[in-house]
Motif scaffolding. Structure first.
Motif, PDB file in Angstrom:
ATOM      1  N   VAL A   5       0.866  -1.110  -0.386  1.00 34.71           N
ATOM      2  CA  VAL A   5      -0.045   0.336  -0.110  1.00 34.71           C
ATOM      3  C   VAL A   5       0.306   1.283   0.275  1.00 34.71           C
ATOM      4  N   ILE A   6       0.420   2.509  -0.928  1.00 39.07           N
ATOM      5  CA  ILE A   6       1.851   2.871  -1.027  1.00 39.07           C
ATOM      6  C   ILE A   6       0.961   4.533  -1.174  1.00 39.07           C
ATOM      7  N   PHE A   7       1.313   5.371   0.048  1.00 36.17           N
ATOM      8  CA  PHE A   7      -0.242   6.206   0.082  1.00 36.17           C
ATOM      9  C   PHE A   7       1.588   7.847  -0.297  1.00 36.17           C
ATOM     10  N   THR A   8       0.910   8.429  -1.394  1.00 35.24           N
ATOM     11  CA  THR A   8       1.884  10.461  -1.517  1.00 35.24           C
ATOM     12  C   THR A   8       0.741  11.156  -0.710  1.00 35.24           C
ATOM     13  N   ARG A   9       0.963  11.952  -0.580  1.00 37.10           N
ATOM     14  CA  ARG A   9       0.490  12.788  -0.031  1.00 37.10           C
ATOM     15  C   ARG A   9       0.783  13.927  -0.490  1.00 37.10           C
ATOM     16  N   ASP A  49       6.173  15.297 -10.917  1.00 41.69           N
ATOM     17  CA  ASP A  49       5.777  15.760  -9.949  1.00 41.69           C
ATOM     18  C   ASP A  49       6.146  15.588  -8.502  1.00 41.69           C
ATOM     19  N   ALA A  50       6.954  16.371  -7.256  1.00 42.45           N
ATOM     20  CA  ALA A  50       7.152  16.024  -5.919  1.00 42.45           C
ATOM     21  C   ALA A  50       6.076  15.907  -5.476  1.00 42.45           C
ATOM     22  N   ALA A  51       5.895  14.632  -4.677  1.00 42.34           N
ATOM     23  CA  ALA A  51       4.817  14.815  -3.574  1.00 42.34           C
ATOM     24  C   ALA A  51       5.803  15.180  -2.060  1.00 42.34           C
ATOM     25  N   GLU A  52       4.724  15.824  -1.137  1.00 40.32           N
ATOM     26  CA  GLU A  52       5.159  15.808  -0.165  1.00 40.32           C
ATOM     27  C   GLU A  52       5.773  15.210   0.871  1.00 40.32           C
ATOM     28  N   ALA A  53       4.942  14.037   0.326  1.00 43.58           N
ATOM     29  CA  ALA A  53       5.759  12.541   1.383  1.00 43.58           C
ATOM     30  C   ALA A  53       5.184  11.801   0.843  1.00 43.58           C
ATOM     31  N   ALA A  73     -11.653   0.274  12.140  1.00 43.05           N
ATOM     32  CA  ALA A  73     -10.393   0.732  13.021  1.00 43.05           C
ATOM     33  C   ALA A  73      -9.573   2.166  12.448  1.00 43.05           C
ATOM     34  N   TYR A  74      -8.555   1.443  10.589  1.00 41.06           N
ATOM     35  CA  TYR A  74      -8.686   2.504   9.525  1.00 41.06           C
ATOM     36  C   TYR A  74      -9.320   2.990   9.446  1.00 41.06           C
ATOM     37  N   GLN A  75     -10.631   3.176   8.186  1.00 44.33           N
ATOM     38  CA  GLN A  75     -11.522   3.268   7.963  1.00 44.33           C
ATOM     39  C   GLN A  75     -11.949   4.909   9.406  1.00 44.33           C
ATOM     40  N   ALA A  76     -12.053   4.737  10.407  1.00 43.39           N
ATOM     41  CA  ALA A  76     -11.886   5.759  11.574  1.00 43.39           C
ATOM     42  C   ALA A  76     -10.709   6.694  11.483  1.00 43.39           C
ATOM     43  N   VAL A  77      -9.919   6.359  11.324  1.00 39.65           N
ATOM     44  CA  VAL A  77      -8.839   7.323  11.428  1.00 39.65           C
ATOM     45  C   VAL A  77      -8.988   8.140  10.300  1.00 39.65           C
ATOM     46  N   ALA A  78      -8.818   6.827   9.436  1.00 42.13           N
ATOM     47  CA  ALA A  78      -8.482   8.037   8.244  1.00 42.13           C
ATOM     48  C   ALA A  78      -9.304   9.111   7.616  1.00 42.13           C
ATOM     49  N   GLN A  79     -10.787   9.346   8.315  1.00 44.93           N
ATOM     50  CA  GLN A  79     -11.522  10.685   8.026  1.00 44.93           C
ATOM     51  C   GLN A  79     -10.201  11.656   8.160  1.00 44.93           C
ATOM     52  N   HIS A  80      -9.737  11.496   9.161  1.00 44.11           N
ATOM     53  CA  HIS A  80      -8.647  12.781   9.495  1.00 44.11           C
ATOM     54  C   HIS A  80      -7.301  12.534   8.476  1.00 44.11           C
ATOM     55  N   ARG A  81      -6.851  11.954   7.766  1.00 41.71           N
ATOM     56  CA  ARG A  81      -6.530  12.196   6.670  1.00 41.71           C
ATOM     57  C   ARG A  81      -6.767  12.987   5.256  1.00 41.71           C
ATOM     58  N   LEU A  82      -8.526  12.475   5.159  1.00 45.00           N
ATOM     59  CA  LEU A  82      -8.911  12.868   3.798  1.00 45.00           C
ATOM     60  C   LEU A  82      -9.295  14.318   4.544  1.00 45.00           C
ATOM     61  N   ALA A  83      -9.744  14.613   5.795  1.00 45.40           N
ATOM     62  CA  ALA A  83      -9.812  15.995   6.209  1.00 45.40           C
ATOM     63  C   ALA A  83      -8.738  16.549   5.781  1.00 45.40           C
ATOM     64  N   ARG A  88      -3.062  10.587  -2.887  1.00 49.01           N
ATOM     65  CA  ARG A  88      -2.575   8.868  -3.759  1.00 49.01           C
ATOM     66  C   ARG A  88      -2.782   8.133  -3.058  1.00 49.01           C
ATOM     67  N   VAL A  89      -3.517   7.127  -2.663  1.00 44.77           N
ATOM     68  CA  VAL A  89      -3.341   5.863  -2.442  1.00 44.77           C
ATOM     69  C   VAL A  89      -4.054   4.621  -3.262  1.00 44.77           C
ATOM     70  N   VAL A  90      -2.727   3.833  -3.658  1.00 45.06           N
ATOM     71  CA  VAL A  90      -1.888   2.598  -3.970  1.00 45.06           C
ATOM     72  C   VAL A  90      -2.161   1.413  -3.523  1.00 45.06           C
ATOM     73  N   LEU A  91      -2.492   0.791  -4.245  1.00 39.93           N
ATOM     74  CA  LEU A  91      -2.309  -1.068  -3.640  1.00 39.93           C
ATOM     75  C   LEU A  91      -1.794  -1.773  -4.992  1.00 39.93           C
ATOM     76  N   VAL A  92      -0.637  -2.342  -4.772  1.00 37.53           N
ATOM     77  CA  VAL A  92       0.216  -3.008  -6.079  1.00 37.53           C
ATOM     78  C   VAL A  92       1.078  -4.647  -5.358  1.00 37.53           C
ATOM     79  N   GLU A  93      -0.040  -5.178  -6.266  1.00 31.73           N
ATOM     80  CA  GLU A  93       0.027  -7.103  -5.102  1.00 31.73           C
ATOM     81  C   GLU A  93       2.090  -6.921  -6.331  1.00 31.73           C
ATOM     82  N   GLY A  94       3.098  -7.673  -5.072  1.00 33.51           N
ATOM     83  CA  GLY A  94       3.874  -8.007  -5.942  1.00 33.51           C
ATOM     84  C   GLY A  94       4.149  -9.401  -6.249  1.00 33.51           C
TER      85      GLY A  94
END
Length: 95
Positions: A5-9, A49-53, A73-83, A88-94
């Motif tokens: 799972v790759i998170f790009t802010r 383009d550069a990502a913040e993180a 649990a994660y979806q409740a916390v993710a609301q803070h990230r979304l706000a 960009r969040v990507v799920l990649v199979e290895g």
């Protein structure tokens, strides 16, 4: 087969909301096998383009990654990230 799972802010809108996310996200991993491969490290932009993180998480399988991401649990916390930011969040199979 491992999955990643790759998170790009891309941008921050509300730093306080992101702080809330950061303070709560670790607890969402309880009971979910995972490994943090990279988190907020120095980046060298080679193209585009550069990502913040960027954060890269490894899970034992796509199903394990989805079990964590889709968990209450994660979806409740993710609301803070979304706000607080645009990600960009990507799920990649290895291989």
């Amino acid at each position: 087969m491992a999955a990643y799972v790759i998170f790009t802010r891309e941008s921050t809108q509300d730093p306080a909301a992101l702080d809330a996310y950061r303070s709560k996200v670790r607890a969402t991993f309880d009971g979910h096998a995972h490994k943090v491969l990279a988190a907020y490290g120095t980046q060298q932009v080679l193209e585009g383009d550069a990502a913040e993180a960027t954060v890269i998480l490894e899970f034992p399988s796509v199903e394990a990654a989805r079990a964590w991401y889709d968990s209450e649990a994660y979806q409740a916390v993710a609301q803070h990230r979304l706000a607080g930011s645009r990600h960009r969040v990507v799920l990649v199979e290895g291989l």
